[in-house]
Design a protein around this motif. Structure first.
Motif, PDB file in Angstrom:
ATOM      1  N   GLU A   1       0.832  -1.206   0.000  1.00  0.00           N
ATOM      2  CA  GLU A   1       0.000   0.000   0.000  1.00  0.00           C
ATOM      3  C   GLU A   1       0.867   1.257   0.000  1.00  0.00           C
ATOM      4  OE1 GLU A   1      -2.210   1.044   3.549  1.00  0.00           O
ATOM      5  OE2 GLU A   1      -4.007   1.316   2.341  1.00  0.00           O
ATOM      6  N   GLU A   2       1.960   1.199   0.751  1.00  0.00           N
ATOM      7  CA  GLU A   2       2.870   2.357   0.791  1.00  0.00           C
ATOM      8  C   GLU A   2       3.427   2.633  -0.599  1.00  0.00           C
ATOM      9  OE1 GLU A   2       4.187   4.203   3.448  1.00  0.00           O
ATOM     10  OE2 GLU A   2       3.775   3.043   5.246  1.00  0.00           O
ATOM     11  N   ARG A   3       3.753   1.555  -1.302  1.00  0.00           N
ATOM     12  CA  ARG A   3       4.302   1.723  -2.644  1.00  0.00           C
ATOM     13  C   ARG A   3       3.216   2.222  -3.598  1.00  0.00           C
ATOM     14  NH1 ARG A   3       7.001  -3.319  -3.986  1.00  0.00           N
ATOM     15  NH2 ARG A   3       8.685  -2.546  -2.715  1.00  0.00           N
ATOM     16  N   GLN A   4       2.014   1.657  -3.440  1.00  0.00           N
ATOM     17  CA  GLN A   4       0.889   2.015  -4.310  1.00  0.00           C
ATOM     18  C   GLN A   4       0.526   3.498  -4.158  1.00  0.00           C
ATOM     19  OE1 GLN A   4      -2.443  -0.522  -3.464  1.00  0.00           O
ATOM     20  NE2 GLN A   4      -2.948  -0.744  -5.614  1.00  0.00           N
ATOM     21  N   THR A   5       0.543   3.995  -2.936  1.00  0.00           N
ATOM     22  CA  THR A   5       0.138   5.382  -2.706  1.00  0.00           C
ATOM     23  C   THR A   5       1.316   6.353  -2.744  1.00  0.00           C
ATOM     24  OG1 THR A   5       0.337   5.030  -0.326  1.00  0.00           O
ATOM     25  CG2 THR A   5      -1.844   4.738  -1.277  1.00  0.00           C
ATOM     26  N   GLY A   6       2.521   5.834  -2.881  1.00  0.00           N
ATOM     27  CA  GLY A   6       3.698   6.701  -2.992  1.00  0.00           C
ATOM     28  C   GLY A   6       4.250   7.164  -1.657  1.00  0.00           C
ATOM     29  N   THR A   7       3.704   6.653  -0.542  1.00  0.00           N
ATOM     30  CA  THR A   7       4.170   7.117   0.769  1.00  0.00           C
ATOM     31  C   THR A   7       5.469   6.454   1.216  1.00  0.00           C
ATOM     32  OG1 THR A   7       2.620   5.525   1.720  1.00  0.00           O
ATOM     33  CG2 THR A   7       1.934   7.813   1.690  1.00  0.00           C
ATOM     34  N   LEU A   8       5.856   5.390   0.504  1.00  0.00           N
ATOM     35  CA  LEU A   8       7.124   4.729   0.858  1.00  0.00           C
ATOM     36  C   LEU A   8       8.292   5.708   0.698  1.00  0.00           C
ATOM     37  CD1 LEU A   8       8.097   1.960   1.800  1.00  0.00           C
ATOM     38  CD2 LEU A   8       8.470   1.334  -0.566  1.00  0.00           C
ATOM     39  N   VAL A   9       8.116   6.679  -0.203  1.00  0.00           N
ATOM     40  CA  VAL A   9       9.174   7.682  -0.441  1.00  0.00           C
ATOM     41  C   VAL A   9       9.481   8.442   0.854  1.00  0.00           C
ATOM     42  CG1 VAL A   9       9.749   9.768  -1.728  1.00  0.00           C
ATOM     43  CG2 VAL A   9       8.524   7.922  -2.852  1.00  0.00           C
ATOM     44  N   LEU A  10       8.437   8.736   1.637  1.00  0.00           N
ATOM     45  CA  LEU A  10       8.645   9.465   2.891  1.00  0.00           C
ATOM     46  C   LEU A  10       9.584   8.674   3.809  1.00  0.00           C
ATOM     47  CD1 LEU A  10       7.749  11.849   4.804  1.00  0.00           C
ATOM     48  CD2 LEU A  10       6.129  10.227   5.755  1.00  0.00           C
TER      49      LEU A  10
END
Lengths: 342, 240
Positions: free
Chosen positions: B76-85
């Motif tokens: 989910e983090e990768r899907q929503t782009g929050t893994l970048v944080l």
């Protein structure tokens, strides 16, 4: 502040970036320009330590992105093209979480969040869930998380993408407000935005810095004089064009779409060797014509196109580049001795 | 460690705010409850056998809950782009994985704890050893921990939660079915495969109320192995 030396990045066999060599001084605002796929986001991701380079060195504040990534990350704030936001958190919770992740001491978190909320004008939505925010506010929260730990270096990837005109002006002010406290590198497709905000421009083409300098330097190198739009009332079309073509320094004059309503109002687009605005005004007024508007056109877009080739040829080159770069040798073998990008 | 706890806390709040955590807990309780009712009230079994069957049934729901709770953690983090944080913060990938793992473990622990009234009901009309109950629950938590780590590994590999849960379920099913493979091969390979099986050989002692150090070590190692795998997948992403 930031040293980039012989930086390369390969995705498989495809060279996405390199060779790139550049220096960014403390406090500068750098604009990154380039076509889609030119390597802007790859450059920014490497600077933000989200991606590791294939070869070359990048040092931020003296720390290497490969050997000391945590030190670099503590000094960098990064807003990717899609802000990394948790929709299920409120703005305040999210900023506090981002601050704690970036090593802001627990005792200072509340104060830092208050400061950054004020700086980015998020006060009205600070207790709102991020998932309920408009695109403009989401971008603001994205910038807020990038600066909440007071990083020395801020990386913004397309911060005005998808914003309406009012939000663009607000965002421009926000980015300008970072000047002094932070070194900023910002990428954008909106070229005038770069010229409005940045001290220096890096034009990236096919993974290399094709040109670096100020807008003035770019203008003197590629601008080939000045372009002016003049709107006049009175006289017929032929007479106006003859008058303007007779002005010393004017290279060409063509009728353009009028910028003002009215039957005898016409806009003429001039190309000149130098600044001909006062001579043009004098000639028109002497001939008893009214000058309604005289505007120097922002040249950045045409200059960048001149630098990269026309839009069509750039697209062709991009397609050719994709097929060529797949045939290139692996990273290390492809790095030329003493390669320099800028 | 602080960063891991920070991430774990955020994830716990995410479980509380999304229907997933509640749905998984409710689903596990429902299935366990039906299973316990069927074993305890409709079959003619001794108290100890009811407990054993309950632990056996709960092991299935625990594995499924572990997978469902962990499928979103990285995908989910990768899907929503929050893994970048997380990736651009001064924290190690192992801390990200550990934080995510701890959050899912806490939810699973709560879900497992909520089933405690079922073995307690055995005391109404029967008698079992408290030690047996505790060892059984320890086994469930260790098995759940292994399932979460497998789910986390699948979640690190995939971009979508659905793919993540399919990949994880395939790995888990393969590890569970090793005992069946072991039955069809000759010694000493069968003993080796049997020892590697996620459920049969290694879970049976917990079910029977026997605390065997080797089985505890096995689940700890499986958990470590897949958490390390998830960490390496995250690290590799930076080079791609």
């Amino acid at each position: 502040m930031i040293e980039i030396r012989d930086l390369y990045k390969y995705y498989g066999d495809r060279r996405a970036l390199g060779p790139v060599t550049a220096d960014i001084a403390e406090g500068e605002i750098i604009g990154l320009l380039g076509l889609n796929g030119a390597g802007k986001t790859t450059t920014l991701r490497i600077l933000a330590c989200d991606l590791l380079p294939t070869s070359g060195t990048v040092r931020v504040g003296g720390y290497d992105v490969v050997s000391a990534p945590d030190e670099v990350r503590a000094r960098v704030g990064y807003l990717p093209d899609r802000p990394p936001l948790y929709d299920d958190m409120s703005v305040r919770e999210y900023l506090a979480f981002a601050a704690r992740l970036r090593r802001v001491p627990k005792a200072d978190v509340a104060r830092r969040v208050d400061e950054v909320v004020e700086q980015t004008e998020l006060g009205d939505v600070v207790h709102q869930l991020i998932g309920t925010l408009s695109h403009g506010f989401r971008q603001r929260v994205g910038i807020a998380q990038a600066i909440v730990h007071r990083p020395a270096f801020v990386v913004l990837d397309e911060p005005i993408s998808g914003l309406d005109p009012v939000q663009i002006v607000e965002m421009r002010e926000l980015v300008r407000g970072l000047r002094g406290a932070h070194t900023v590198i910002v990428s954008s497709h909106i070229l005038t935005e770069i010229s409005e905000t940045c001290d220096r421009i890096f034009v990236i083409d096919e993974g290399r810095i094709a040109w670096a300098g100020t807008e003035k330097e770019l203008s003197s190198e590629f601008g080939q004089g000045m372009r002016v739009d003049v709107t006049v009332r009175g006289g017929d079309e032929t007479r106006v064009l003859e008058l303007l073509r007779a002005v010393d320094g004017v290279q060409s004059a063509e009728i353009a779409t009028p910028t003002e309503p009215g039957e005898d109002v016409r806009t003429v687009r001039l190309s000149a060797r130098g600044d001909v605005r006062d001579a043009v005004c004098r000639a028109l007024v002497t001939a008893n014509l009214s000058v309604l508007e005289l505007v120097r056109r922002r040249e950045l877009e045409s200059m960048v196109l001149a630098l990269l080739g026309s839009g069509e040829s750039a697209a062709r080159r991009r397609s050719k580049k994709r097929s060529e770069s797949r045939r290139e040798a692996p990273a290390e073998a492809a790095v030329p001795e003493g390669a320099e990008g800028a | 460690m602080n960063a891991a706890l920070l991430i774990a806390r955020r994830e716990l709040f995410a479980y509380l705010r999304s229907p997933l955590g509640a749905a998984v807990i409710a689903g596990a309780l429902l299935i366990d409850g039906i299973w316990f009712y069927w074993q305890g009230l409709t079959q003619k079994l001794l108290s100890v056998e009811v407990l054993q069957q309950f632990i056996y049934g709960a092991s299935g729901t625990t594995m499924a809950a572990g997978l469902l709770l962990s499928m979103r953690l990285l995908a989910e983090e990768r899907q929503t782009g929050t893994l970048v944080l997380l990736h651009t913060s001064p924290i190690r990938d192992s801390q990200i994985v550990l934080g995510k793992y701890l959050s899912a473990l806490v939810v699973l622990f709560v879900a497992t704890l909520l089933t405690a009234y079922m073995p307690a009901l055995i005391f109404v009309n029967g008698k079992v050893s408290i030690g047996h109950v505790l060892v059984g629950y320890l086994g469930l938590l260790l098995l759940g921990s292994a399932a979460i780590s497998i789910g986390l590994f699948g979640s690190a590999l995939a971009r979508s939660q659905v793919v993540a849960v399919i990949v994880s379920a395939a790995i888990l099913a393969a590890m569970v079915l090793l005992w069946a493979v072991a039955r069809s091969v000759d010694p000493p390979v069968n003993r080796f495969l049997s020892a590697l099986a996620l459920h049969h050989e290694n879970f049976r002692p917990f079910m029977l109320g026997r605390l065997e150090l080797g089985c505890v070590a096995y689940y700890v190692m499986v958990t470590n192995f897949f958490l390390l795998g998830a960490t390496k997948v995250l690290e590799a992403r930076r080079w791609r």
